[in-house]
Every structure is written in C-alpha cells, then in structure tokens.
Design a protein around this motif. Sequence first.
Motif, PDB file in Angstrom:
ATOM      1  N   SER A 155       0.835  -1.196   0.000  1.00 43.10           N
ATOM      2  CA  SER A 155       0.000   0.000   0.000  1.00 43.10           C
ATOM      3  C   SER A 155       0.867   1.242   0.000  1.00 43.10           C
ATOM      4  CB  SER A 155      -0.876  -0.007   1.255  1.00 43.10           C
ATOM      5  OG  SER A 155      -1.596   1.204   1.310  1.00 43.10           O
ATOM      6  N   LEU A 156       0.463   2.232  -0.785  1.00 45.24           N
ATOM      7  CA  LEU A 156       1.306   3.417  -0.906  1.00 45.24           C
ATOM      8  C   LEU A 156       0.803   4.567  -0.067  1.00 45.24           C
ATOM      9  CD1 LEU A 156       1.814   3.167  -4.705  1.00 45.24           C
ATOM     10  CD2 LEU A 156       3.226   2.312  -2.851  1.00 45.24           C
ATOM     11  N   ILE A 157      -0.462   4.545   0.211  1.00 45.29           N
ATOM     12  CA  ILE A 157      -1.043   5.688   0.889  1.00 45.29           C
ATOM     13  C   ILE A 157      -1.030   5.487   2.400  1.00 45.29           C
ATOM     14  CG2 ILE A 157      -3.118   7.119   1.077  1.00 45.29           C
ATOM     15  CD1 ILE A 157      -1.726   7.113  -1.681  1.00 45.29           C
ATOM     16  N   LEU A 158      -1.335   4.256   2.789  1.00 49.14           N
ATOM     17  CA  LEU A 158      -1.497   3.995   4.218  1.00 49.14           C
ATOM     18  C   LEU A 158      -0.156   3.953   4.931  1.00 49.14           C
ATOM     19  CD1 LEU A 158      -4.115   1.172   3.788  1.00 49.14           C
ATOM     20  CD2 LEU A 158      -4.499   3.338   4.943  1.00 49.14           C
ATOM     21  N   PRO A 159      -0.130   4.392   6.184  1.00 48.32           N
ATOM     22  CA  PRO A 159       1.091   4.209   6.966  1.00 48.32           C
ATOM     23  C   PRO A 159       1.364   2.715   7.140  1.00 48.32           C
ATOM     24  CG  PRO A 159      -0.745   4.840   8.375  1.00 48.32           C
ATOM     25  CD  PRO A 159      -1.227   4.967   6.958  1.00 48.32           C
ATOM     26  N   ALA A 160       2.614   2.372   7.330  1.00 47.09           N
ATOM     27  CA  ALA A 160       2.958   0.964   7.507  1.00 47.09           C
ATOM     28  C   ALA A 160       2.265   0.426   8.761  1.00 47.09           C
ATOM     29  CB  ALA A 160       4.464   0.824   7.644  1.00 47.09           C
ATOM     30  N   SER A 161       1.971  -0.842   8.730  1.00 42.77           N
ATOM     31  CA  SER A 161       1.313  -1.451   9.884  1.00 42.77           C
ATOM     32  C   SER A 161       2.196  -1.315  11.119  1.00 42.77           C
ATOM     33  CB  SER A 161       1.081  -2.934   9.613  1.00 42.77           C
ATOM     34  OG  SER A 161       0.750  -3.581  10.823  1.00 42.77           O
ATOM     35  N   GLU A 179       6.735   1.675   3.637  1.00 40.61           N
ATOM     36  CA  GLU A 179       7.508   2.283   4.732  1.00 40.61           C
ATOM     37  C   GLU A 179       8.635   3.144   4.191  1.00 40.61           C
ATOM     38  OE1 GLU A 179       6.742  -1.264   8.037  1.00 40.61           O
ATOM     39  OE2 GLU A 179       8.337  -1.462   6.548  1.00 40.61           O
ATOM     40  N   ILE A 180       9.251   2.695   3.104  1.00 44.32           N
ATOM     41  CA  ILE A 180      10.332   3.483   2.497  1.00 44.32           C
ATOM     42  C   ILE A 180       9.791   4.819   1.995  1.00 44.32           C
ATOM     43  CG2 ILE A 180      11.895   3.605   0.509  1.00 44.32           C
ATOM     44  CD1 ILE A 180      12.224   0.499   0.880  1.00 44.32           C
ATOM     45  N   ALA A 181       8.639   4.769   1.337  1.00 49.14           N
ATOM     46  CA  ALA A 181       8.042   6.018   0.827  1.00 49.14           C
ATOM     47  C   ALA A 181       7.659   6.931   1.993  1.00 49.14           C
ATOM     48  CB  ALA A 181       6.831   5.705  -0.034  1.00 49.14           C
ATOM     49  N   ALA A 182       7.050   6.337   3.038  1.00 43.85           N
ATOM     50  CA  ALA A 182       6.603   7.154   4.176  1.00 43.85           C
ATOM     51  C   ALA A 182       7.786   7.819   4.878  1.00 43.85           C
ATOM     52  CB  ALA A 182       5.817   6.286   5.157  1.00 43.85           C
ATOM     53  N   ALA A 183       8.961   7.171   4.810  1.00 43.97           N
ATOM     54  CA  ALA A 183      10.140   7.692   5.510  1.00 43.97           C
ATOM     55  C   ALA A 183      10.957   8.651   4.636  1.00 43.97           C
ATOM     56  CB  ALA A 183      11.021   6.523   5.952  1.00 43.97           C
ATOM     57  N   ALA A 184      10.536   8.849   3.383  1.00 47.98           N
ATOM     58  CA  ALA A 184      11.309   9.721   2.490  1.00 47.98           C
ATOM     59  C   ALA A 184      11.326  11.146   3.036  1.00 47.98           C
ATOM     60  CB  ALA A 184      10.708   9.703   1.084  1.00 47.98           C
ATOM     61  N   PRO A 185      12.483  11.815   2.965  1.00 45.34           N
ATOM     62  CA  PRO A 185      12.545  13.204   3.449  1.00 45.34           C
ATOM     63  C   PRO A 185      11.615  14.106   2.641  1.00 45.34           C
ATOM     64  CG  PRO A 185      14.571  12.599   2.286  1.00 45.34           C
ATOM     65  CD  PRO A 185      13.777  11.342   2.442  1.00 45.34           C
ATOM     66  N   ALA A 186      11.199  15.191   3.281  1.00 46.44           N
ATOM     67  CA  ALA A 186      10.251  16.113   2.637  1.00 46.44           C
ATOM     68  C   ALA A 186      10.765  16.572   1.280  1.00 46.44           C
ATOM     69  CB  ALA A 186      10.001  17.305   3.557  1.00 46.44           C
ATOM     70  N   SER A 195      15.132   7.975  -2.555  1.00 51.68           N
ATOM     71  CA  SER A 195      14.033   7.280  -1.882  1.00 51.68           C
ATOM     72  C   SER A 195      13.222   6.460  -2.886  1.00 51.68           C
ATOM     73  CB  SER A 195      13.105   8.288  -1.189  1.00 51.68           C
ATOM     74  OG  SER A 195      13.804   9.010  -0.196  1.00 51.68           O
ATOM     75  N   PHE A 196      12.998   7.041  -4.070  1.00 52.10           N
ATOM     76  CA  PHE A 196      12.227   6.301  -5.068  1.00 52.10           C
ATOM     77  C   PHE A 196      12.998   5.083  -5.564  1.00 52.10           C
ATOM     78  CE2 PHE A 196      10.667   5.111  -9.222  1.00 52.10           C
ATOM     79  CZ  PHE A 196       9.307   5.048  -8.993  1.00 52.10           C
ATOM     80  N   VAL A 197      14.310   5.246  -5.697  1.00 53.13           N
ATOM     81  CA  VAL A 197      15.126   4.104  -6.133  1.00 53.13           C
ATOM     82  C   VAL A 197      14.998   2.966  -5.127  1.00 53.13           C
ATOM     83  CG1 VAL A 197      17.480   3.324  -6.580  1.00 53.13           C
ATOM     84  CG2 VAL A 197      16.727   5.573  -7.394  1.00 53.13           C
ATOM     85  N   ARG A 198      15.044   3.314  -3.835  1.00 49.13           N
ATOM     86  CA  ARG A 198      14.909   2.269  -2.808  1.00 49.13           C
ATOM     87  C   ARG A 198      13.489   1.702  -2.815  1.00 49.13           C
ATOM     88  NH1 ARG A 198      17.726   6.091   0.103  1.00 49.13           N
ATOM     89  NH2 ARG A 198      15.890   6.664   1.334  1.00 49.13           N
ATOM     90  N   TYR A 199      12.531   2.580  -3.004  1.00 48.31           N
ATOM     91  CA  TYR A 199      11.141   2.132  -3.072  1.00 48.31           C
ATOM     92  C   TYR A 199      10.935   1.154  -4.233  1.00 48.31           C
ATOM     93  CZ  TYR A 199       6.292   2.490  -4.699  1.00 48.31           C
ATOM     94  OH  TYR A 199       5.046   2.194  -5.183  1.00 48.31           O
ATOM     95  N   ALA A 200      11.429   1.540  -5.418  1.00 44.97           N
ATOM     96  CA  ALA A 200      11.243   0.677  -6.601  1.00 44.97           C
ATOM     97  C   ALA A 200      11.963  -0.655  -6.410  1.00 44.97           C
ATOM     98  CB  ALA A 200      11.746   1.388  -7.855  1.00 44.97           C
ATOM     99  N   ASP A 201      13.159  -0.598  -5.835  1.00 47.78           N
ATOM    100  CA  ASP A 201      13.882  -1.861  -5.576  1.00 47.78           C
ATOM    101  C   ASP A 201      13.094  -2.747  -4.623  1.00 47.78           C
ATOM    102  OD1 ASP A 201      16.408  -3.598  -5.502  1.00 47.78           O
ATOM    103  OD2 ASP A 201      16.067  -3.148  -3.377  1.00 47.78           O
ATOM    104  N   ALA A 202      12.464  -2.129  -3.639  1.00 48.23           N
ATOM    105  CA  ALA A 202      11.674  -2.913  -2.678  1.00 48.23           C
ATOM    106  C   ALA A 202      10.402  -3.467  -3.326  1.00 48.23           C
ATOM    107  CB  ALA A 202      11.326  -2.059  -1.459  1.00 48.23           C
ATOM    108  N   ARG A 203       9.853  -2.758  -4.302  1.00 44.63           N
ATOM    109  CA  ARG A 203       8.699  -3.299  -5.034  1.00 44.63           C
ATOM    110  C   ARG A 203       9.122  -4.526  -5.843  1.00 44.63           C
ATOM    111  NH1 ARG A 203       3.498  -2.455  -3.983  1.00 44.63           N
ATOM    112  NH2 ARG A 203       2.972  -2.811  -6.173  1.00 44.63           N
ATOM    113  N   GLU A 204      10.353  -4.502  -6.341  1.00 40.35           N
ATOM    114  CA  GLU A 204      10.854  -5.631  -7.141  1.00 40.35           C
ATOM    115  C   GLU A 204      11.334  -6.787  -6.272  1.00 40.35           C
ATOM    116  OE1 GLU A 204      12.572  -3.753 -11.169  1.00 40.35           O
ATOM    117  OE2 GLU A 204      13.937  -3.932  -9.545  1.00 40.35           O
ATOM    118  N   ASN A 205      11.796  -6.451  -5.093  1.00 37.88           N
ATOM    119  CA  ASN A 205      12.388  -7.462  -4.215  1.00 37.88           C
ATOM    120  C   ASN A 205      11.841  -7.284  -2.808  1.00 37.88           C
ATOM    121  OD1 ASN A 205      14.568  -8.740  -6.026  1.00 37.88           O
ATOM    122  ND2 ASN A 205      14.865  -6.521  -6.277  1.00 37.88           N
TER     123      ASN A 205
END
Lengths: 315, 315
Positions: free
Chosen positions: B13-19, B31-38, B277-287
């Motif tokens: 989920s992209l919108i919801l905070p991590a459980s 969680e990676i997206a939620a933790a991305a700096p402003a 942050s997006f690079v880490r996010y995309a990597d986490a979507r793949e793995n």
Amino acid sequence: MKHLLVTAVAAASLILPASAEEPAPIPSPGEIAAAAPAGDWVAIAPSDLLVMELAPDAKGKPRRVVIQLMPAPFSQGWIGNIRKLAAAHWWDGTSVNRVQDNYVAQWGDATEKKVLPADLVTVPEQDYTVPAGQLVIHETPVRGATPSPHKPRGDGYAEFTRFSGGWPVAYDHGREWPLHCYGAVGVGRNMSPDTGSGAELYAVIGHAPRHLDRNIAVVGRVISGIENLSSLPRGTGALGFYEDEKERVAIASIRIATELPSADQPKFEYLSTESDSFVRYADARENRRDPFFIKPAGGADICNIPVPVRPVAAK
Amino acid sequence: MKHLLVTAVAAASLILPASAEEPAPIPSPGEIAAAAPAGDWVAIAPSDLLVMELAPDAKGKPRRVVIQLMPAPFSQGWIGNIRKLAAAHWWDGTSVNRVQDNYVAQWGDATEKKVLPADLVTVPEQDYTVPAGQLVIHETPVRGATPSPHKPRGDGYAEFTRFSGGWPVAYDHGREWPLHCYGAVGVGRNMSPDTGSGAELYAVIGHAPRHLDRNIAVVGRVISGIENLSSLPRGTGALGFYEDEKERVAIASIRIATELPSADQPKFEYLSTESDSFVRYADARENRRDPFFIKPAGGADICNIPVPVRPVAAK
C-alpha cells in the motif's frame, strides 16, 4: 464516439461477441476466440468449480461467483482443504470482510474464531511451486512470455512464463508456479512458515500483484461473477477491511458445483491453450491489427492475455 | 490471520502508513516512501489537477475524483482541450456511462449531441508519442523496466520502460510515450485518424491495458478517489455501457483545481522518481524483503511500481 469506442474494446473482450457495427477485416482476439471450433474448447468439470453465493444485492439481485479450482500439480494440498471446507458448508454465514482497491477482495470468518474441520492438512511452503517438467510444454510460446535470444522481452518476475493446460504459469530455476493475474484466487495466510489453511481466500481485483507469486498459494481463478466482488464498496479501514461489521457482505453458501442440483450447476469451458485458435488469439492480443488499432504492441505481459472462458451453450 | 495478512498488504500500500503491528526489520515499499525526506516529495500544482465531483452516493456521501494532468511533452494538445472543456464547465450535467470490469470507467456526454467549445484543436496521431530525448533520463533504471545485457527482463510492449518526472514511460524506436497503468486517464476516440477531442474520457480500473499505448492518448492519472469509479456497478450492456440511463452516474462538475475556492482545492505531492528514496522504493517493489515475503521476485512490471502520491499534510 461511444459506438466506435465499442469497437476498440470489443476486441479486448473475451466473453462478448464481437461488435457487429464495423466488421473487422482482421479479426480481434475476441473474434478469434468466438470463431474457434468446438473441439478447441475444453469443458471444466463441475467438480472443479467452487460456487459462492453472496447475499443478494440491495435490489434483491442474486450475486454468484464461480471459481475454477486449479488442476494438479499446483496447490493441491490447499485445494484439498478447500474441498473439505466446502463439503462441511464451513463458509456458509461467513462474509467478505475486506475490499482493497486495485488489490484484493477477501472472504472468510471475520471473527477468526470459527472452528475449522479437523481433517485439514498443513501444507509446506515448497508447495507454492512445483518442480519443472510436470507440465505439458506449450508448443507455441507467447512472445514476451518466453525468452528469445533475438528479442529479449519478457516477464519481470521469472525467467519466463507460458500457458499450460489452460493456465498461465511461470518458470525459474527449475520450478514452476501459477500466477497472480486478475481474478486469481489465493490463500490468505499468517506469517511464514504458516501457509494458510484455505479457509481465508481472496480474489485479485486489480493490476496483477505478481510479487505475491511464490509467496502465497494460488488455488484458482474467478471465471464468472467477479464483478460481484470487484464492484463492492472499498473498505475504509487499513488495507480495505470493513470497519463496521454491517458493511461486510454475507456469504450464503460456498459449494463444489457437484453438490448443487444439476439444473443449478454452472457449466463453463475454456479455450485450450494448446490449440491453434489460442495461438492466434494470443498473437492477436500481442499485436492488435483489428481496425481500431494503429500500433500493434509487438508483445504483451501474460496477465494481459487472459485465457478465454465462456458458459457452455445450452444444448 | 486477518491482522497478519495486513502485514503483507501494508507493504503493497502506498497511501497507508505501515502497519504498526509487526515492525519490519526490513522496510516495505510503503515504509520506504513514508520515511522519504520532505525534499524528495514534489508538490503537484493545483493548475494540473482536474477535480471531478460525481453525484453523492446512495448514502449522500460526496464522491470526488482527483486527476493529475500529464506534464509536457506528453499529450499536450488533448490536455489543452481538456482545460478548455473544464473552463467551459462543459462536463457539468454529463455522466459516467460505462463501467467495464477489469478495463475502464468512461464518462462524457451520453447523448453525443452536446455542442463542444469551438476552440478545441484537432490533435494528430503522431502526438500519441514524442521523440525520445525530451525527457530527463532516470539515473537508476528499474530492473525489468530497462534492458540489461546480463539479465534480460523487461517490458512486453516496448524496448524498455523507465520513470521520468514522476511518470512511467516507454521507449521504442526513438519515440517515448506514457503508459496505460491502473488509474491512467485516456481520451476516448472515434476510428483513426480521429484522435478524440478530450470530451470523452476514461480511467483504467483493471489490469494495465498496455495494448492501448500508442493507440489512444493518455492525459493523466487518478491520484485520489478512484474507488468512486472502480466500485461502480458494471454496466450490463455490451462493453459495460449502462443499458438503462437511470444507471448512469451524474457528474456534478469537473474543474481545474485553481477554479475552486482555495479551501476546497486538493493538495497532493508525489515521490520524485529521481530521488534516492524512489530508487529504494522501486527496488523494494521488485524485491520484497519485508517479513511477510519469502521469495523476492527479482523484478516487476513498471505498472506494479506505482509512483507514491499522497495528500499534502495540513501545515
């Protein structure tokens, strides 16, 4: 514009007859499937159909969802449990408890207290996949769904994918597994190594969440009535769970079709993925040449080549 | 099982905070997206937001759909028309006329008789794509979304795909184009060479129909309220058109957000696709390595790596 857009979409539709409005000099995928000889269609045994009757909608309209259970060698442990749960009428009175947009609709016992049949088996994680070589090799791989040294296209989640016995499957490192395409039905589970009993099920109602492949058991696919799940209100709780229990959608019954009166048994057939008709159909899904289209894509991801399934016409 | 299944899906989920229920030693994509700096989030200009207000639902609940219009260089001719149609309040009183399962929800003038603004332009077919080189190159291509000599994975519809300026795009033979992923908004059209005015629009509510890429103009994406389209009853007519006009869902208004009172203007931001942050996010979507998962896929199709978009928190 409406009528002409119909032409575009008719080609993408598997169930509906092709639009009669502009006869297509080059047939659409839907037209190819519709024209396939009777011998290319494979009847689905009623013993492989799971029939879920939801409570009627607000207008009193019945809401039936028909699920085709996956054949061997895939996920047989969980499917055995599902057959026991259906035979025990275990789901009767349970509900759809969660609908998350672009993801899944999930059903089971919201109380998590209902006692399960004693004879369910525990299935090990290795059964998410099977050793390669147990499946018929598809003679005519789909470009983009099988590796090609000349034009590497392919699958983001596996070494390659193909169709076998009417189902999309993936291969990697000597193992094969079924795919989380739209309509796929999977087994909700607890944290690993728990693989789930089969009592908690979900159907994919969005873009294929293929990252779940090899992580959750796929046990079948919705072949009729998925709109009765995909058009349900999305839950407003975390992950689409219904916050108010009154939002839950009651399940009247879930049965293997053979347990229904014969007149009430659904009868479906799928287009053999080993047939020449399917080869032409898949090629047309990859290369749209029917009149609406300008640029054939030259490929497709396997979840965008849904296996045609249709009701068996009454004799 | 419910709570633990939440863990699986929270990561998706992209919108919801991590459980908060099981802190993940390895963060999920969400969680990676939620933790991305402003600084990694890019505000979307209200002038690029199209706000559609559907008639309230049966319970009187408002139904707002927010669409982000695509930036240059893509589809600008059609987007110019859409801005004129919104400024003319042309869509007010029109309706959602078609909802086809696993495909599109489509809106516009069901009568097909409503006069269009005189100053709409006709856009040529070549504008479905743009010459390559006009876009920022993404420094960190997504495996499976860019060709690799070592491990060919990829896209079934193009030579490769990547993210640029917050959007997924494809490349082939010197041209680039936007993608029909879930939530994409496109321009209904007549038969070629008509490319559509922009008055008839649809949103993708199922598995990415990428075969429409390069065949229909993509002008934006739904970034909020897509459930107000995706959970509508499916039409029972051919291709999901509503057979009874009473089934149509009235559109109260469609406005560019800048025309709304400032307090009523939606404010959203997306995670820069050029950010670490997006690079880490995309990597986490793949793995997927967060606790629920056992087998990281090793790749993903680009439409299964949705760009994180969220409301701007009130200051």
